[in-house]
Scaffold this motif. Structure first.
Motif, PDB file in Angstrom:
ATOM      1  N   ASN A   1      51.795  32.996  40.972  1.00  0.00           N
ATOM      2  CA  ASN A   1      50.950  32.543  42.072  1.00  0.00           C
ATOM      3  C   ASN A   1      49.645  33.318  42.180  1.00  0.00           C
ATOM      4  O   ASN A   1      48.717  32.906  42.861  1.00  0.00           O
ATOM      5  CB  ASN A   1      51.721  32.655  43.388  1.00  0.00           C
ATOM      6  N   LYS A   2      49.540  34.469  41.484  1.00  0.00           N
ATOM      7  CA  LYS A   2      48.313  35.252  41.529  1.00  0.00           C
ATOM      8  C   LYS A   2      47.308  34.832  40.473  1.00  0.00           C
ATOM      9  O   LYS A   2      46.123  35.131  40.585  1.00  0.00           O
ATOM     10  CB  LYS A   2      48.647  36.733  41.356  1.00  0.00           C
ATOM     11  N   GLY A   3      47.766  34.171  39.418  1.00  0.00           N
ATOM     12  CA  GLY A   3      46.854  33.757  38.362  1.00  0.00           C
ATOM     13  C   GLY A   3      47.492  33.860  36.988  1.00  0.00           C
ATOM     14  O   GLY A   3      48.713  33.941  36.848  1.00  0.00           O
TER      15      GLY A   3
ATOM     16  N   THR B   1      42.428  35.577  37.889  1.00  0.00           N
ATOM     17  CA  THR B   1      43.080  35.679  39.184  1.00  0.00           C
ATOM     18  C   THR B   1      42.004  35.617  40.257  1.00  0.00           C
ATOM     19  O   THR B   1      40.812  35.545  39.960  1.00  0.00           O
ATOM     20  CB  THR B   1      43.869  36.996  39.314  1.00  0.00           C
ATOM     21  N   LYS B   2      42.414  35.674  41.507  1.00  0.00           N
ATOM     22  CA  LYS B   2      41.439  35.613  42.590  1.00  0.00           C
ATOM     23  C   LYS B   2      40.569  36.864  42.646  1.00  0.00           C
ATOM     24  O   LYS B   2      39.480  36.837  43.218  1.00  0.00           O
ATOM     25  CB  LYS B   2      42.148  35.419  43.927  1.00  0.00           C
ATOM     26  N   ASP B   3      41.053  37.958  42.038  1.00  0.00           N
ATOM     27  CA  ASP B   3      40.287  39.207  42.056  1.00  0.00           C
ATOM     28  C   ASP B   3      39.659  39.545  40.712  1.00  0.00           C
ATOM     29  O   ASP B   3      38.907  40.519  40.614  1.00  0.00           O
ATOM     30  CB  ASP B   3      41.188  40.378  42.469  1.00  0.00           C
ATOM     31  N   GLU B   4      39.927  38.760  39.672  1.00  0.00           N
ATOM     32  CA  GLU B   4      39.380  39.115  38.365  1.00  0.00           C
ATOM     33  C   GLU B   4      39.313  37.893  37.453  1.00  0.00           C
ATOM     34  O   GLU B   4      40.207  37.053  37.433  1.00  0.00           O
ATOM     35  CB  GLU B   4      40.244  40.194  37.715  1.00  0.00           C
ATOM     36  N   LEU B   5      38.223  37.826  36.706  1.00  0.00           N
ATOM     37  CA  LEU B   5      38.057  36.830  35.657  1.00  0.00           C
ATOM     38  C   LEU B   5      37.400  37.541  34.478  1.00  0.00           C
ATOM     39  O   LEU B   5      36.199  37.830  34.506  1.00  0.00           O
ATOM     40  CB  LEU B   5      37.186  35.660  36.133  1.00  0.00           C
TER      41      LEU B   5
ATOM     42  N   LYS C   1      35.436  41.564  38.301  1.00  0.00           N
ATOM     43  CA  LYS C   1      36.709  41.928  38.920  1.00  0.00           C
ATOM     44  C   LYS C   1      36.459  42.707  40.202  1.00  0.00           C
ATOM     45  O   LYS C   1      35.363  43.229  40.437  1.00  0.00           O
ATOM     46  CB  LYS C   1      37.556  42.771  37.969  1.00  0.00           C
ATOM     47  N   ARG C   2      37.484  42.785  41.001  1.00  0.00           N
ATOM     48  CA  ARG C   2      37.452  43.568  42.230  1.00  0.00           C
ATOM     49  C   ARG C   2      38.484  44.684  42.079  1.00  0.00           C
ATOM     50  O   ARG C   2      39.668  44.408  41.877  1.00  0.00           O
ATOM     51  CB  ARG C   2      37.786  42.692  43.439  1.00  0.00           C
TER      52      ARG C   2
END
Length: 438
Positions: A275-277, A323-327, A371-372
């Motif tokens: 679910n995170k990516g 993911t929502k925090d990193e590509l 990324k975060r």
């Protein structure tokens, strides 16, 4: 004068109790962990490597007891010194009062004219010699009280130095550089004259830590079936890993530095679809790495950094993450030696940096993404390089720190608001003045 010095002996009793608890853990560790590598059922290189590490930990339990007992002794020594010095100060104050002085709660001595007889009062008003003798007496008592206060202050600083120094591990051959102090002393005088650890120097607060690990090896496989297929595989053989960090702070200024060195072989792979990516990564390396970085920051408003790193060995890897925090996506392969430098700056939470590397050996590398990180800072950048025999790589990075950005904007808004208020107050003042004219 009103401090409850019994708190020192109470704390000393608890440190003694802590030493007893460490002894219990030593006995349990020696029986249940260290003993495993000493028995006949486990032999070979792995047993020998484990025995060295277990022996280091066993010694740490033993040294922890030495350190805890030393701290208990230092606290009792402090109690004895403070009690004696405070008694001398109280006695001096009493003697001064009996000699016709007054002593304030702040330790200021003065002549008590309320106790003078009529003849003494007349002499105090009209006799210069009597007045001179009184001034000398006041000065003498003041000097005595000031010296006793200084003695107490010096003793307090000596205790502070001792408590900070007693926990420093000075043995570099015991398997750890930041462990417990097996040579801890329970006498404050043993540490008198040493510079306090981690205290202010010319207004700067300093902090630092050092970590060193030696030979180690491991292999692990993990899976988590909760949200579909995901897991990791990791194998490593470490020769050494050393890290030293330090900071200096003064007000809004902060200077920080780090040095890191590693030697060994590592291979990792992980995958995930949940679910995170989506995550996929595989990497292997063998060789020596070193890095040093320095930073200078002024609050959330501005900062600069510089970095140098080097690598000798071979490495290869491929990764993709969404993911929502990193590509991010990238790949690399290299064999030989390379060194690089990087630098950049930041203003109001927005930073830009660049890196350049020189390669001696064949290889290629490319990555891009954003990324975060764990601190909430966003990173956007890329890097590319190639080398048939001699070559290099170049890259860039843009960062955005929301916390620093919002803090800077907030401070700016406050400054504007203060300016508006000042202008408004000025206009109001002019209005009141003009009104008063009429």
């Amino acid at each position: 004068m009103n401090t409850d010095l019994s708190a020192l002996t109470t704390a000393a009793e608890r440190w003694d109790a802590m030493a007893k608890e460490f002894h219990k853990q030593e006995v349990a560790y020696k029986r249940d962990v260290y003993g495993l590598s000493m028995g006949p059922t486990w032999t070979g290189l792995s047993a020998e490597a484990a025995n060295r590490r277990f022996a280091t930990t066993l010694k740490e339990f033993q040294k922890a007891q030495v350190e805890a007992k030393a701290i208990a002794s230092l606290l009792r020594d402090a109690h004895t010194q403070f009690t004696s010095l405070r008694g001398k100060l109280a006695s001096a104050g009493k003697d001064a009062v009996e000699a016709g002085m007054k002593v304030s709660d702040q330790g200021l001595a003065s002549f008590d004219t309320a106790k003078l007889s009529q003849a003494e009062r007349t002499a105090w008003v009209h006799d210069p010699d009597y007045q001179d003798s009184v001034r000398k007496s006041v000065s003498s008592w003041q000097q005595l009280i000031d010296q006793l206060v200084k003695d107490m202050d010096d003793a307090d600083k000596d205790v502070q130095t001792a408590l900070q120094a007693v926990v420093v591990d000075g043995d570099i051959n015991d398997g750890t550089l930041t462990g417990f102090n097996g040579q801890a002393q329970g006498d404050v005088d043993k540490y008198t004259g040493q510079k306090p650890v981690g205290t202010k120097t010319d207004g700067w607060d300093s902090e630092g830590k050092l970590k060193l690990t030696g030979l180690g090896a491991g292999f692990s496989v993990t899976t988590d079936p909760k949200y579909g297929k995901e897991g990791s595989v990791k194998a490593y053989t470490d020769l050494f890993h050393a890290t030293a960090e330090g900071t200096l702070t003064r007000g809004d200024w902060k200077l920080a530095g780090i040095a890191d060195g590693y030697g060994g072989v590592r291979a990792t792979a992980n995958y995930g679809f949940n679910n995170k990516g989506v995550v996929g990564k595989a990497e292997a390396s063998a060789g020596l790495r070193a890095l040093t970085e320095e930073r200078a920051e002024y609050g959330p408003y501005a900062g600069v950094y510089g970095r140098a790193d080097g690598f000798a060995g071979a490495e290869a890897g491929v990764n993709a993450k969404a993911t929502k925090d990193e590509l991010t996506v990238g790949a690399k392969a290299f064999a030989g030696a390379k060194g690089g430098v990087a630098g950049g700056g930041e203003v109001a939470g927005i930073g830009f940096g660049a890196t350049a590397e020189g390669w001696a050996g064949p290889g290629a590398e490319a990555w891009w993404g954003y990324k975060r990180d764990d601190d909430g800072k966003f990173h956007l950048g890329g890097k590319a390089g190639a080398s048939p025999i001699v070559g290099g790589a170049a890259g860039f990075e843009i960062t955005v720190d929301p916390d620093k950005l919002s803090k800077t904007v907030g401070d700016a808004a406050d400054a504007v608001g203060d300016a508006v208020d000042s202008v408004g107050d000025g206009i109001g003042s002019v209005k009141d003045s003009v009104t008063n004219w009429f």
